[in-house]
Design an enzyme around this catalytic site. Structure first.
Site, PDB file in Angstrom:
ATOM      1  N   CYS A 113     -17.047  39.979  26.266  1.00 35.11           N
ATOM      2  CA  CYS A 113     -17.179  38.838  27.172  1.00 35.11           C
ATOM      3  C   CYS A 113     -18.440  38.809  28.034  1.00 35.11           C
ATOM      4  O   CYS A 113     -19.063  37.741  28.121  1.00 35.11           O
ATOM      5  CB  CYS A 113     -15.930  38.624  28.006  1.00 35.11           C
ATOM      6  SG  CYS A 113     -14.915  40.043  28.249  1.00 35.11           S
ATOM      7  N   ARG A 163     -14.202  51.997  23.309  1.00 30.99           N
ATOM      8  CA  ARG A 163     -13.519  52.336  24.548  1.00 30.99           C
ATOM      9  C   ARG A 163     -13.161  53.802  24.475  1.00 30.99           C
ATOM     10  O   ARG A 163     -12.604  54.256  23.482  1.00 30.99           O
ATOM     11  CB  ARG A 163     -12.247  51.497  24.731  1.00 30.99           C
ATOM     12  CG  ARG A 163     -12.565  50.050  24.985  1.00 30.99           C
ATOM     13  CD  ARG A 163     -11.332  49.212  25.228  1.00 30.99           C
ATOM     14  NE  ARG A 163     -11.730  47.807  25.309  1.00 30.99           N
ATOM     15  CZ  ARG A 163     -10.900  46.787  25.471  1.00 30.99           C
ATOM     16  NH1 ARG A 163      -9.604  47.015  25.567  1.00 30.99           N
ATOM     17  NH2 ARG A 163     -11.343  45.556  25.542  1.00 30.99           N
ATOM     18  N   GLN A 165     -12.551  43.142  17.291  1.00 26.96           N
ATOM     19  CA  GLN A 165     -11.495  42.146  17.450  1.00 26.96           C
ATOM     20  C   GLN A 165     -11.943  40.820  16.861  1.00 26.96           C
ATOM     21  O   GLN A 165     -13.142  40.558  16.758  1.00 26.96           O
ATOM     22  CB  GLN A 165     -11.204  41.909  18.936  1.00 26.96           C
ATOM     23  CG  GLN A 165     -10.459  43.032  19.605  1.00 26.96           C
ATOM     24  CD  GLN A 165     -10.346  42.768  21.086  1.00 26.96           C
ATOM     25  OE1 GLN A 165     -11.308  42.902  21.832  1.00 26.96           O
ATOM     26  NE2 GLN A 165      -9.150  42.389  21.510  1.00 26.96           N
ATOM     27  N   ASP A 196     -12.431  38.232  18.265  1.00 29.10           N
ATOM     28  CA  ASP A 196     -12.541  37.907  19.671  1.00 29.10           C
ATOM     29  C   ASP A 196     -13.272  36.580  19.878  1.00 29.10           C
ATOM     30  O   ASP A 196     -14.212  36.268  19.150  1.00 29.10           O
ATOM     31  CB  ASP A 196     -13.335  39.038  20.342  1.00 29.10           C
ATOM     32  CG  ASP A 196     -13.289  38.965  21.849  1.00 29.10           C
ATOM     33  OD1 ASP A 196     -12.344  38.359  22.376  1.00 29.10           O
ATOM     34  OD2 ASP A 196     -14.201  39.532  22.480  1.00 29.10           O
ATOM     35  N   HIS A 224     -14.265  33.596  23.260  1.00 29.01           N
ATOM     36  CA  HIS A 224     -14.106  33.146  24.639  1.00 29.01           C
ATOM     37  C   HIS A 224     -14.335  31.657  24.697  1.00 29.01           C
ATOM     38  O   HIS A 224     -15.290  31.150  24.111  1.00 29.01           O
ATOM     39  CB  HIS A 224     -15.073  33.896  25.544  1.00 29.01           C
ATOM     40  CG  HIS A 224     -14.781  35.357  25.564  1.00 29.01           C
ATOM     41  ND1 HIS A 224     -15.435  36.244  24.741  1.00 29.01           N
ATOM     42  CD2 HIS A 224     -13.847  36.062  26.237  1.00 29.01           C
ATOM     43  CE1 HIS A 224     -14.923  37.446  24.934  1.00 29.01           C
ATOM     44  NE2 HIS A 224     -13.964  37.368  25.826  1.00 29.01           N
ATOM     45  N   LYS A 281      -1.498  35.333  31.397  1.00 25.45           N
ATOM     46  CA  LYS A 281      -1.771  35.414  29.967  1.00 25.45           C
ATOM     47  C   LYS A 281      -0.513  35.184  29.143  1.00 25.45           C
ATOM     48  O   LYS A 281       0.600  35.339  29.645  1.00 25.45           O
ATOM     49  CB  LYS A 281      -2.359  36.781  29.616  1.00 25.45           C
ATOM     50  CG  LYS A 281      -1.430  37.936  29.942  1.00 25.45           C
ATOM     51  CD  LYS A 281      -1.994  39.256  29.459  1.00 25.45           C
ATOM     52  CE  LYS A 281      -1.052  40.398  29.767  1.00 25.45           C
ATOM     53  NZ  LYS A 281      -1.481  41.681  29.257  1.00 25.45           N
ATOM     54  N   HIS A 290      -9.972  34.262  27.359  1.00 21.69           N
ATOM     55  CA  HIS A 290     -10.167  35.351  26.383  1.00 21.69           C
ATOM     56  C   HIS A 290      -9.051  35.199  25.376  1.00 21.69           C
ATOM     57  O   HIS A 290      -7.888  35.143  25.773  1.00 21.69           O
ATOM     58  CB  HIS A 290     -10.004  36.726  27.027  1.00 21.69           C
ATOM     59  CG  HIS A 290     -10.864  36.972  28.218  1.00 21.69           C
ATOM     60  ND1 HIS A 290     -11.927  37.820  28.178  1.00 21.69           N
ATOM     61  CD2 HIS A 290     -10.802  36.496  29.485  1.00 21.69           C
ATOM     62  CE1 HIS A 290     -12.489  37.876  29.384  1.00 21.69           C
ATOM     63  NE2 HIS A 290     -11.828  37.077  30.192  1.00 21.69           N
TER      64      HIS A 290
END
Length: 637
Positions: free
Chosen positions: A333, A362, A380, A382, A384, A464, A510
RNA sequence: GCCGAGAUAGCUCAGUCGGUAGAGCAACUGAUUCGUAAUCAGUAGGUCGGAGGUUCGAUUCCUCUUCUCGGCACCA
């Protein structure tokens, strides 16, 4: 003069107060023997529970779910009793029922060994055989504290001290042993006949990692030996599906000590990975997303600004160069906001949907790593979404539609939805939270979805929705997420020029559908027990000849199928056809194409499906058509 | 990270109460050219996870360490 109404509506009248056991005995001797507990109204009670007023009563036996719970709870007690008998200086703490069984946590000066475990199990068997009466008594809170302190049970005393002083404490005893407990329990230990101690583990006192680590013994318990055996069999079956086994057996990937939690993808595994990534890429592209790529490593200042350096510095890999500190990105992000910020945006540009299959690292604690399911390096699906507050609802709805579509293509239809709302520690005004939570709730309801509220479980920056699914053997995996973020766009100075010429901060959503591709592949492998649907299979078919006479024909067939875009291997080894079929079957190849002289003459192939079905001789065109259809429908073979 | 268990051939595993290891599959060589889940014979393959210690001698016992497994805590 209680009138007892049974579940079938029949009623029995008594001229005195009766226990649950009395009623069971009144119905019949078989039931009296099988009775474990009773359900009065909605409350599960002991068989010794005295009923003096009219009541609805169900007699609970081992066939009842509540009965199983009682058995498991009582088995936990039985285990604690056995432990105290064998290791008198061990202290008891808590021992709840869990799915399929129970555990009990103990404090003891040395670690229990696997030998201790079997000694405990043996002793439990003896205590069960002795058929000790289980009796309930009550003490005042302070007396109970004194009792357990006197017994040297300091954890138990601590638990009781936290109960209000005026409450009476229920104690259950069997033989010379007593435990604090709400109950209910089986009438006597003889009802516990099918249990097994499963494993030893550490567990923090009160679930807090700052506290002492206790020793937890897990066990399973069932109504009878047959159910126990069936459960152990299910465990074995689940073990066979372990995705880590397929990693080696199907030559998909491996992990090694030099790169803990980071996957080496082999040729076949990477094919699968790319099929999935490209599939999602196409879905996102059709869904109005742009795809970007941002740097792997970004300067510390950016992570400080985003708040990650302060909150997650322990969990980020860092590096340096020429006196500057960098972090290897744990998420995409902040990078996406940089792209967003590169230029000025009008409200007319929104929503902007920015996707990236970015490799993130991570630094997860070593003890958490687990095959593909929990890794340190992952990608991911992923993206945004930068949008205005008013657009949240529509964007969330679009996302859910896409997500359901994708899950269905992978063969998952059983989706579990959780809405997590504001936690105690959070950023953003309450009015904004009100609006955001209402928006999410409204979308879920408008789409007519079943969902569960998880109050207080939201991220600090926004509420979320999490999406989990159930796999073929009933396990639940959380994959998708849609998180509202009021914090990061502001921290990283994202803005747009609104209709009135004023610069405003967009909301950032997200979102991921599959989550980490690594983990998703792990889930897929376990769900399908390694037998992937045709469209995902790294090798979709193997063409093989009976003898070398067919070599040229085999090559020709394989070439034809490859040209159509299928993933084809060929097997020209001088081996018997039985061996080839066995080996490729073990590799879980969806289709095997066998050709001998007969097929060569007719210009056909003999088709064999993964499940062993003989689909007979078919033309290459028919096979191509079948394969194309399977890919188009993304159906299971 | 914490508690516990483990690491032996490419894979799955056996073994050594301290005297440097063995099977099946895979690999390689040869024979076999065969019709739907394992053809036969032979060969080769291991600093027994890494470092240190005890010992005449350690894969075995001890310590440390790395990783893996089962939990716990964590999971932006």
């Amino acid at each position: 003069m209680p009138v007892i109404t049974l579940p079938d509506g029949s009623q029995r009248q008594f001229d005195h107060a009766v226990t649950v056991a009395d009623v069971a005995a009144d119905i019949g001797p078989g039931l009296a023997k099988a009775a474990l507990a009773g359900r009065v109204g909605d409350t599960v009670v002991d068989t010794s529970y005295l009923i003096s007023d009219d009541a609805d009563l169900a007699i609970i036996t081992a066939r009842d779910d509540d009965g199983l719970d009682v058995i498991r709870h009582s088995t936990a007690h039985l285990m604690a009793q056995a432990v105290k008998q064998l290791f008198p200086s061990a202290q008891i703490t808590i021992g709840p029922v869990i799915e399929n069984g129970f555990f009990y946590d103990f404090s003891y000066e040395r670690g229990f060994t696997p030998e201790d475990l079997s000694a405990i199990e043996t002793s439990m068997g003896e205590l069960a055989k002795a058929d000790l009466q289980v009796s309930r008594s009550e003490l005042s809170r302070d007396d109970a504290v004194a009792y357990f302190k006197d017994q040297g049970e300091h954890y138990k005393a601590e638990i009781i001290e936290s109960i209000p002083a005026e409450e009476a404490i229920g104690l259950y005893g069997q033989g010379d042993w007593k435990d604090l407990c709400r109950g209910p329990h089986v009438p006597s230990t003889g009802h516990l006949k099918a249990f097994k101690l499963m494993k030893l583990a550490g567990a923090y006192w009160r679930g807090d990692s700052d506290n002492e680590m206790l020793q937890r013994i897990y066990g399973t318990a069932w109504g009878d030996k047959k159910a126990l055996k069936a459960y152990l069999h299910r465990l074995e079956e689940a073990e066979k599906r372990d995705h880590r086994k397929f990693g080696t057996a199907l030559d998909l990937f491996h992990l090694q000590p030099e790169a803990p939690g980071m996957v080496f993808w082999h040729d076949k595994g990477w094919r699968l990975y790319l099929v999935i990534e490209n599939y999602v890429r196409e879905k996102l592209s059709n869904g109005g997303y742009q795809e970007v790529r941002t740097p792997q490593i970004l300067d510390r200042s950016l992570w400080e600004k985003s708040g990650h350096w302060g909150k997650y510095d322990e969990n980020m890999f860092t590096t340096g160069s020429e006196k500057r500190d960098y972090a290897i990105k744990p998420m995409n992000c902040p990078g996406h906001v940089q792209i967003y910020n590169h230029g000025l945006h009008s409200y007319k540009d929104l929503p902007i949907r920015m996707a990236e299959f970015g490799s993130c690292h991570r630094n997860e604690a070593s003890g958490t790593l687990h095959g593909l399911m929990r890794v340190r390096n992952f990608v991911q699906d992923d993206a945004h979404i930068f949008c205005t507050e008013d657009q949240i609802q529509e964007e969330v709805a679009r996302f859910i539609e896409l997500l359901k579509d994708v899950y269905a293509d992978f063969g998952f239809t059983d989706i579990i939805i959780n809405l997590s709302t504001r936690p105690e520690q959070r950023v953003g005004a309450d009015a904004l939270w009100d609006k955001a939570e209402a928006a999410l709730e409204s979308v879920l309801n408008t789409l007519g979805l079943d969902w569960t509220l998880q109050a207080g479980e939201g991220a600090f920056y926004g509420p979320k929705i999490d999406f989990s699914l159930k796999d073929s053997i009933g396990r639940v995996w959380q994959l998708g997420t849609m998180q509202l973020d009021f914090s990061m766009p502001d921290r990283l100075d994202a803005q747009y020029v609104d209709r009135d010429g004023v610069k405003r901060t967009p909301v950032m959503l997200h979102r991921a559908i599959l989550g980490s591709l690594e983990r998703f592949i792990g889930v897929l492998l376990e769900h399908y027990a390694g037998i992937l649907p045709f469209w995902l299979s790294p090798v979709q078919c193997v063409v093989m000849g009976i003898t070398h006479r067919q070599d040229e024909y085999v090559k020709k067939i394989a070439e034809t199928l490859k040209k159509q875009g299928f993933r084809v291997d060929l097997d020209l080894r001088n081996e018997k056809i039985g061996l080839k079929i066995r080996q490729h079957s073990v590799q879980k190849i969806p289709y095997l194409l066998v050709v001998g002289d007969r097929e060569m003459e007719n210009g056909t192939v003999a088709l064999r499906a993964q499940n062993g079905d003989d689909l007979g001789s078919q033309s290459v065109e028919a096979v191509t058509e079948l394969f194309a259809d399977l890919v188009a429908k993304r159906s299971r073979v």
